[in-house]
Design an enzyme around this catalytic site. Structure first.
Site, mmCIF file in Angstrom:
data_model
loop_
_atom_site.group_PDB
_atom_site.id
_atom_site.type_symbol
_atom_site.label_atom_id
_atom_site.label_comp_id
_atom_site.label_asym_id
_atom_site.label_seq_id
_atom_site.Cartn_x
_atom_site.Cartn_y
_atom_site.Cartn_z
ATOM 1 N N HIS A 86 0.828 -1.208 -0.082
ATOM 2 C CA HIS A 86 -0.089 -0.084 0.016
ATOM 3 C C HIS A 86 1.009 1.143 0.134
ATOM 4 O O HIS A 86 2.081 1.332 0.459
ATOM 5 C CB HIS A 86 -0.857 0.039 1.199
ATOM 6 C CG HIS A 86 -0.255 0.257 2.552
ATOM 7 N ND1 HIS A 86 0.046 1.371 3.123
ATOM 8 C CD2 HIS A 86 0.136 -0.935 3.353
ATOM 9 C CE1 HIS A 86 0.680 1.121 4.233
ATOM 10 N NE2 HIS A 86 0.646 -0.239 4.464
ATOM 11 N N ASP A 112 -0.820 4.286 0.734
ATOM 12 C CA ASP A 112 -1.423 5.231 1.866
ATOM 13 C C ASP A 112 -0.728 5.364 3.051
ATOM 14 O O ASP A 112 0.138 4.200 3.475
ATOM 15 C CB ASP A 112 -2.924 5.148 1.754
ATOM 16 C CG ASP A 112 -3.268 3.780 2.236
ATOM 17 O OD1 ASP A 112 -2.560 2.774 2.263
ATOM 18 O OD2 ASP A 112 -4.210 3.543 3.461
ATOM 19 N N ASP A 152 6.180 2.247 6.633
ATOM 20 C CA ASP A 152 5.236 1.406 6.520
ATOM 21 C C ASP A 152 4.389 2.504 5.323
ATOM 22 O O ASP A 152 3.790 3.250 5.752
ATOM 23 C CB ASP A 152 4.296 1.549 7.798
ATOM 24 C CG ASP A 152 3.047 0.673 7.654
ATOM 25 O OD1 ASP A 152 3.060 -0.089 6.680
ATOM 26 O OD2 ASP A 152 2.359 0.907 8.721
ATOM 27 N N GLU A 206 -5.108 0.675 2.962
ATOM 28 C CA GLU A 206 -4.675 -0.263 3.685
ATOM 29 C C GLU A 206 -4.773 0.531 5.380
ATOM 30 O O GLU A 206 -5.244 -0.354 6.212
ATOM 31 C CB GLU A 206 -3.270 -0.579 3.606
ATOM 32 C CG GLU A 206 -2.859 -1.988 4.416
ATOM 33 C CD GLU A 206 -2.455 -1.858 5.952
ATOM 34 O OE1 GLU A 206 -2.515 -2.843 6.508
ATOM 35 O OE2 GLU A 206 -2.117 -0.794 6.181
ATOM 36 N N GLU A 207 -4.356 1.856 5.398
ATOM 37 C CA GLU A 207 -4.429 2.422 6.716
ATOM 38 C C GLU A 207 -5.833 3.045 6.828
ATOM 39 O O GLU A 207 -5.864 3.402 8.261
ATOM 40 C CB GLU A 207 -3.209 3.436 6.570
ATOM 41 C CG GLU A 207 -1.997 3.168 6.515
ATOM 42 C CD GLU A 207 -1.264 2.264 7.659
ATOM 43 O OE1 GLU A 207 -1.985 2.055 8.514
ATOM 44 O OE2 GLU A 207 -0.113 2.129 7.453
ATOM 45 N N GLU A 260 4.648 -5.914 3.864
ATOM 46 C CA GLU A 260 4.629 -5.045 5.318
ATOM 47 C C GLU A 260 5.934 -5.033 5.917
ATOM 48 O O GLU A 260 6.716 -6.071 5.933
ATOM 49 C CB GLU A 260 3.525 -5.540 5.970
ATOM 50 C CG GLU A 260 2.220 -5.048 5.571
ATOM 51 C CD GLU A 260 1.688 -3.591 5.901
ATOM 52 O OE1 GLU A 260 2.609 -2.841 6.423
ATOM 53 O OE2 GLU A 260 0.585 -3.286 5.436
ATOM 54 N N HIS A 316 4.423 4.550 11.850
ATOM 55 C CA HIS A 316 3.576 5.319 12.349
ATOM 56 C C HIS A 316 4.143 6.400 13.404
ATOM 57 O O HIS A 316 3.326 7.352 14.025
ATOM 58 C CB HIS A 316 2.402 4.595 13.001
ATOM 59 C CG HIS A 316 1.576 3.807 12.129
ATOM 60 N ND1 HIS A 316 0.182 3.465 12.443
ATOM 61 C CD2 HIS A 316 1.654 3.551 11.025
ATOM 62 C CE1 HIS A 316 -0.122 2.466 11.185
ATOM 63 N NE2 HIS A 316 0.692 2.912 10.255
#
Length: 392
Positions: free
Chosen positions: A81, A83, A114, A147-148, A176, A365
């Site tokens: 992903h 995003d 990520d 995904e997020e 991931e 994150h």
């Protein structure tokens, strides 16, 4: 693919995974915004001979790319992903969150860990592979922008589109970040299930000096939450640790110290292994709520939201292939794990065997998210080796 096939105006060599990571970080693709990330990847992959299709659904951007014939008996897929989560307060960062600054041997920015680096590594590996060793089969890339976020219109939309367009992956690797501290130390062969229970207790408001004239929803909720949190769901299984339940909030919104409120809300989150299903756990939560309701006279309802069921890809051909490539490139034998939260592998597992391997995820994150530049090159090497061995 030849160098001449690349767009003349392309500002980078997409076979350089660090340059591609930097270009993707500079795309402000905070979910659900596309931010230019998938536009860039579509241009790069189309120029390299991949058949690309945007599979957007309900405003969510997704990209499907295939090199090779449709419906081939052997097709290796990568999933990822572009995003990212919000940056928080930019003033807390030591750098521009979307600047992709490289310093101290690391690349910094939102999505560095990520997982824009993972996407860049498997795109760069795929570009090299189909140019240097055109496979007897298909290489498929499925990249989502959801995904997020809610994850309803991302990888699920790609899989739905594939089912109606005769597209399929034989095996899939999700890029991931999987390594806790050291590159190569862990890969995922499954994930725990995840669900949330939302409870509402409705009693009778009254004066705290006369509790017998009221029905206290707070006391009933506290009793229920204690029972749920004290209950041992299991002691683990062959591939999973013990399931867990956490009480995450109990709320009344009551500003008065002398009033028994009329209602109370609470939330629990359960991470469960393959001894359970979301449906069975939902039934258990409802039964426990009914039990406390019968004991206290306080009406208690529960609404359950299941994010994903537990799954495991048993050790075998796919995990052996990935583990051998990781060991060859890092000199580490990765642990086969099912730890952590959820990922889009939970959707792919119904389509084909799936495992996950990616970078060290310590800073994902977080403020000042970053990864080591050397690890991105190493990851491309691992993915390239997997492709070579799979189609050998």
């Amino acid at each position: 693919m030849t160098d001449a096939a690349l767009p003349a105006a392309l500002p980078l060599d997409p076979r350089d995974p660090v340059a591609l990571t930097a270009a993707l970080i500079r795309c402000p693709s905070v979910t659900p915004e596309e931010g230019g990330a998938l536009v860039l990847l579509e241009a790069v992959l189309t120029a390299a001979g991949f058949a690309c299709t945007r599979v957007d659904r309900n405003g969510v951007p997704n990209l499907f790319a295939r090199w090779g014939a449709r419906g081939h008996a052997r097709s290796f897929g990568f999933n990822g992903h572009t995003d990212v989560v919000p940056v928080g307060n930019p003033a807390d960062w030591s750098c521009d969150p979307f600047g992709a600054e490289i310093r101290d041997g690391r690349i910094w920015g939102r999505g560095a860990a990520d997982m824009k680096s993972g996407v860049a590594a498997f795109v760069a590996a795929a570009l090299d592979f189909v140019r240097d060793t055109p496979p007897d089969g298909a290489v498929i890339l499925t990249i989502t922008g959801d995904e997020e976020g809610p994850s309803r219109d991302g990888t699920l939309a790609l899989l739905d589109w594939m089912a109606t367009n005769d597209e399929a992956m034989s095996h899939c690797l999700v890029g991931e970040p999987t390594c806790p501290s050291e590159m190569g130390e862990m890969m995922k062969i499954g994930r725990r299930g995840s669900m949330t229970g939302y409870f509402t207790a409705r009693g009778v408001q009254g004066h705290s000096a006369y509790p017998h004239r009221a029905k206290n929803p707070v006391s009933a909720m506290a009793r229920l939450m204690d029972r749920l949190a004290s209950h041992e769901l299991d002691q683990g299984t062959d591939h999973f640790d013990a399931s867990t339940l956490a009480v995450t909030t109990i709320d009344t919104g009551n500003p008065a110290n002398n009033v028994i409120p009329a209602s109370c809300k609470a939330t629990v989150n359960i991470r469960f292994n393959d001894r359970h299903s979301g449906a069975n756990l939902s039934d258990w939560l409802a039964a426990e709520a009914a039990r406390v309701q019968a004991e206290t006279g306080v009406a208690i309802s529960v609404d359950c939201s299941i994010s994903g069921e537990s799954f495991v890809t048993p050790p075998g051909l796919l995990s052996d292939l990935v583990a051998a490539a990781v060991q060859a490139e890092t000199n580490r034998v990765p642990e086969l794990s099912t730890s952590g939260g959820t990922s889009d592998a939970r959707f792919i597992k119904t389509h084909c065997p799936v495992v996950e391997f990616g970078l060290v995820g310590k800073t994902m994150h977080q403020v000042d998210e970053h990864v080591e530049v050397a690890h991105i090159h190493q990851l491309k090497g691992i993915y390239a080796r997997i492709l070579r061995e799979y189609f050998a």
